[in-house]
Design an enzyme around this catalytic site. Structure first.
Site, PDB file in Angstrom:
ATOM      1  N   PRO A  16       0.930  -1.232   0.203  1.00 17.81           N
ATOM      2  CA  PRO A  16      -0.088  -0.089   0.171  1.00 17.81           C
ATOM      3  C   PRO A  16       0.970   1.383  -0.102  1.00 17.81           C
ATOM      4  O   PRO A  16       1.688   1.376   0.551  1.00 17.81           O
ATOM      5  CB  PRO A  16      -0.744   0.041   1.287  1.00 17.81           C
ATOM      6  N   MET A  17       0.424   2.079  -0.780  1.00 17.40           N
ATOM      7  CA  MET A  17       1.256   3.345  -0.866  1.00 17.40           C
ATOM      8  C   MET A  17       0.236   4.631  -1.132  1.00 17.40           C
ATOM      9  O   MET A  17      -0.421   4.850  -2.436  1.00 17.40           O
ATOM     10  CB  MET A  17       2.355   3.385  -1.891  1.00 17.40           C
ATOM     11  N   GLN A  70      -7.080  -0.884   2.543  1.00 18.25           N
ATOM     12  CA  GLN A  70      -6.368  -0.727   3.928  1.00 18.25           C
ATOM     13  C   GLN A  70      -7.092   0.541   4.670  1.00 18.25           C
ATOM     14  O   GLN A  70      -7.243   1.625   3.865  1.00 18.25           O
ATOM     15  CB  GLN A  70      -4.772  -0.367   3.617  1.00 18.25           C
ATOM     16  N   CYS A 102       2.104   3.237   9.446  1.00 22.76           N
ATOM     17  CA  CYS A 102       2.233   4.650   8.891  1.00 22.76           C
ATOM     18  C   CYS A 102       3.086   5.548   9.934  1.00 22.76           C
ATOM     19  O   CYS A 102       2.651   5.751  10.983  1.00 22.76           O
ATOM     20  CB  CYS A 102       1.125   5.341   8.481  1.00 22.76           C
ATOM     21  N   LYS A 141      -0.782  -4.692   8.741  1.00 19.01           N
ATOM     22  CA  LYS A 141       0.863  -4.407   8.209  1.00 19.01           C
ATOM     23  C   LYS A 141       1.583  -3.649   9.590  1.00 19.01           C
ATOM     24  O   LYS A 141       0.870  -2.643  10.121  1.00 19.01           O
ATOM     25  CB  LYS A 141       0.724  -3.394   7.255  1.00 19.01           C
ATOM     26  N   ASN A 202       8.515  -7.158   3.786  1.00 17.69           N
ATOM     27  CA  ASN A 202       8.426  -5.915   3.060  1.00 17.69           C
ATOM     28  C   ASN A 202       9.544  -4.963   3.563  1.00 17.69           C
ATOM     29  O   ASN A 202       9.949  -4.870   4.752  1.00 17.69           O
ATOM     30  CB  ASN A 202       7.164  -5.292   3.312  1.00 17.69           C
ATOM     31  N   GLY A 203      10.242  -4.556   2.444  1.00 16.73           N
ATOM     32  CA  GLY A 203      11.457  -3.544   2.568  1.00 16.73           C
ATOM     33  C   GLY A 203      12.499  -3.877   1.836  1.00 16.73           C
ATOM     34  O   GLY A 203      12.876  -4.551   1.873  1.00 16.73           O
ATOM     35  N   ASP A 204      12.947  -2.795   0.823  1.00 19.54           N
ATOM     36  CA  ASP A 204      14.162  -2.753  -0.007  1.00 19.54           C
ATOM     37  C   ASP A 204      14.080  -3.684  -0.990  1.00 19.54           C
ATOM     38  O   ASP A 204      15.125  -4.235  -1.434  1.00 19.54           O
ATOM     39  CB  ASP A 204      15.244  -2.561   0.903  1.00 19.54           C
TER      40      ASP A 204
HETATM   41  C1  LIG Z   1       4.917   7.243  -0.803  1.00 17.59           C
HETATM   42  C2  LIG Z   1       4.556   6.074  -0.080  1.00 17.59           C
HETATM   43  C3  LIG Z   1       3.328   6.097   0.490  1.00 17.59           C
HETATM   44  C4  LIG Z   1       3.116   4.847   1.474  1.00 17.59           C
HETATM   45  N1  LIG Z   1       1.833   4.860   1.985  1.00 17.59           N
HETATM   46  C5  LIG Z   1       1.403   3.850   2.774  1.00 17.59           C
HETATM   47  C6  LIG Z   1       0.326   3.497   3.132  1.00 17.59           C
HETATM   48  O1  LIG Z   1      -0.854   4.135   2.721  1.00 17.59           O
HETATM   49  N2  LIG Z   1       0.091   2.329   3.921  1.00 17.59           N
HETATM   50  C7  LIG Z   1       1.022   1.577   4.682  1.00 17.59           C
HETATM   51  O2  LIG Z   1       0.607   0.502   5.114  1.00 17.59           O
HETATM   52  N3  LIG Z   1       2.358   1.833   3.854  1.00 17.59           N
HETATM   53  C8  LIG Z   1       2.592   2.916   3.252  1.00 17.59           C
HETATM   54  N4  LIG Z   1       3.897   2.977   2.767  1.00 17.59           N
HETATM   55  C9  LIG Z   1       4.938   1.963   3.257  1.00 17.59           C
HETATM   56  C10 LIG Z   1       4.948   1.076   2.084  1.00 17.59           C
HETATM   57  O3  LIG Z   1       3.932   0.090   2.164  1.00 17.59           O
HETATM   58  C11 LIG Z   1       6.159   0.232   2.580  1.00 17.59           C
HETATM   59  O4  LIG Z   1       5.946  -0.429   3.577  1.00 17.59           O
HETATM   60  C12 LIG Z   1       7.653   0.808   2.522  1.00 17.59           C
HETATM   61  O5  LIG Z   1       7.776   1.741   1.468  1.00 17.59           O
HETATM   62  C13 LIG Z   1       8.717  -0.172   2.549  1.00 17.59           C
HETATM   63  O6  LIG Z   1       8.740  -0.996   1.434  1.00 17.59           O
HETATM   64  P1  LIG Z   1       9.584  -0.768  -0.001  1.00 17.59           P
HETATM   65  O7  LIG Z   1      11.105  -0.667   0.695  1.00 17.59           O
HETATM   66  O8  LIG Z   1       9.164  -1.950  -0.833  1.00 17.59           O
HETATM   67  O9  LIG Z   1       9.145   0.500  -0.469  1.00 17.59           O
HETATM   68  C14 LIG Z   1       4.181   4.099   1.759  1.00 17.59           C
HETATM   69  C15 LIG Z   1       5.262   4.232   1.169  1.00 17.59           C
HETATM   70  C16 LIG Z   1       5.848   5.131   0.424  1.00 17.59           C
HETATM   71  C17 LIG Z   1       6.944   5.417  -0.133  1.00 17.59           C
END
Ligand SMILES: Cc1cc2nc3c(=O)[nH]c(=O)nc-3n(C[C@H](O)[C@H](O)[C@H](O)COP(=O)(O)O)c2cc1C
Length: 327
Positions: A16-17, A70, A102, A141, A202-204
């Site tokens: 989710p983003m 979410q 978050c 999450k 999740n992460g990186d």
């Molecule tokens: C621009 C942005 C918006 C995000 N919005 C949410 C969100 O709405 N809900 C959530 O659980 N995580 C949110 N995240 C976190 C991501 O879901 C993820 O946990 C985090 O970016 C780490 O994973 P990655 O390294 O693959 O980016 C957001 C991350 C980014 C960069």
């Protein structure tokens, strides 16, 4: 992979983003092979009080499903009411995901998102009340904890398992890291070893091989990809290729530009031209990242406010690209 009764095509998910994983991008990522897509986070209070902007945030298309919606919040009664009145009757929501990760100041100051990691009794209460009434599988999450002095993600994970959560996504950072530093895959591994519900790491994950490495290293059941999918929905298909033992491939500049054009047209038809064009600026910057002369194109794109002009700039760039190739 299974979450509740839901059988998913694969275990590579779009995380989710907020501001990124809208309906358009979710459709694209599903077409590119994501096994499950998560929506942007939606305020449970917004849903409860009938806030207008929740309509768009919760809009789901058949082409993107299965979809996890979410929600965030910290009032167990409001959240349970939202599930009863709003989530349960919606046949297009496949999974309900709860945000306890978050880090944004405007979210944690209300006790929502990752602030809940500091309050395990409240986190338990929220999960209990939601699971009690939800007709959908409920997932959660989390992050590792609030800060290095409060790494209690494992306690929360055990609470989640106890309370009937169907799967847990673990982002290997603390709240105070926001998105900096490295995600701690050892932490994801320790969670996976400690609970029996599916764990989504999740992460990186930025390259396809990272997904394989994370699953091998942590033993997690699936992965969720956030930033690595921005302007790069091919990552899902490419991970699938690797998992099937096929050769990796990289999208060509032409494919990227064509995807940007498709994305532009789709987002404008969904959100209207004004909003679509404005939101497309960042997506285009992500699609074109690292390409020849892309900075010049991005600067022009940022001054454009109508779809046809934006598409023309991209089409011209495509022609220039082909010219570079034949030189
Ligand atoms: C621009 C942005 C918006 C995000 N919005 C949410 C969100 O709405 N809900 C959530 O659980 N995580 C949110 N995240 C976190 C991501 O879901 C993820 O946990 C985090 O970016 C780490 O994973 P990655 O390294 O693959 O980016 C957001 C991350 C980014 C960069």
């Amino acid at each position: 992979m299974k979450i509740g009764n839901l059988i998913l095509e694969n275990n590579i998910f779009l995380a989710p983003m907020a501001g990124v994983t809208d309906k358009t991008f979710r459709i694209i990522c599903r077409e590119m092979g994501a096994g499950l897509v998560f929506s942007e986070m939606v305020s449970s209070k917004g849903l409860y009080y009938g806030d207008n902007n929740t309509d768009e945030l919760t809009d789901i298309d058949l082409r993107e499903r299965p979809t996890a919606l979410q929600i965030f919040g910290s009032d167990p009664n409001i959240m349970a009411e939202v599930v009863k009145k709003y989530i349960n009757p919606r046949n297009d929501i496949d999974i309900l995901d709860i945000n306890m990760g978050c880090p944004a100041p405007k979210i944690v100051k209300n006790g929502d998102g990752s602030a809940l990691l500091k309050n395990p009794p409240l986190a338990r209460n929220i999960l209990r009340e939601i699971v009690k009434v939800s007709k959908k599988p409920v997932t959660l999450k989390i992050r590792m904890g609030w800060d290095p002095n409060s790494i209690n993600g494992l306690d929360i994970a055990k609470i989640a398992e106890d309370e009937g959560i169907a799967a847990l996504t673990v982002h290997g950072r603390t709240r105070d890291m926001f998105y900096s530093g490295e995600a701690d895959w050892d932490f994801i591994k320790s969670i996976k070893e400690s609970i029996d519900i599916p764990v989504i790491g999740n992460g990186d994950i930025f390259e396809p091989i990272d997904a394989i490495k994370m699953m091998d290293y942590t033993g997690c059941d699936g992965v969720a990809i956030g930033r690595g999918a921005m302007g790069n929905p091919w990552i899902f298909k490419r991970i699938g290729f690797l998992m099937e033992g096929k050769d990796d491939y990289k999208p060509t500049p032409e494919e990227k530009i064509n995807m940007a054009i498709k994305h532009l047209n789709m987002i404008c038809s969904i959100k209207g031209e004004k909003v679509g064009v404005r939101e497309m600026r960042k997506h285009i910057a992500w699609y074109l990242k690292g390409m020849t002369n892309s900075n010049v194109v991005k600067n022009v794109i940022n001054t454009i406010s109508n779809k046809d002009d934006m598409e023309e700039v991209l089409s011209k760039y495509l022609i220039d690209m082909n010219a570079f190739k034949t030189k």
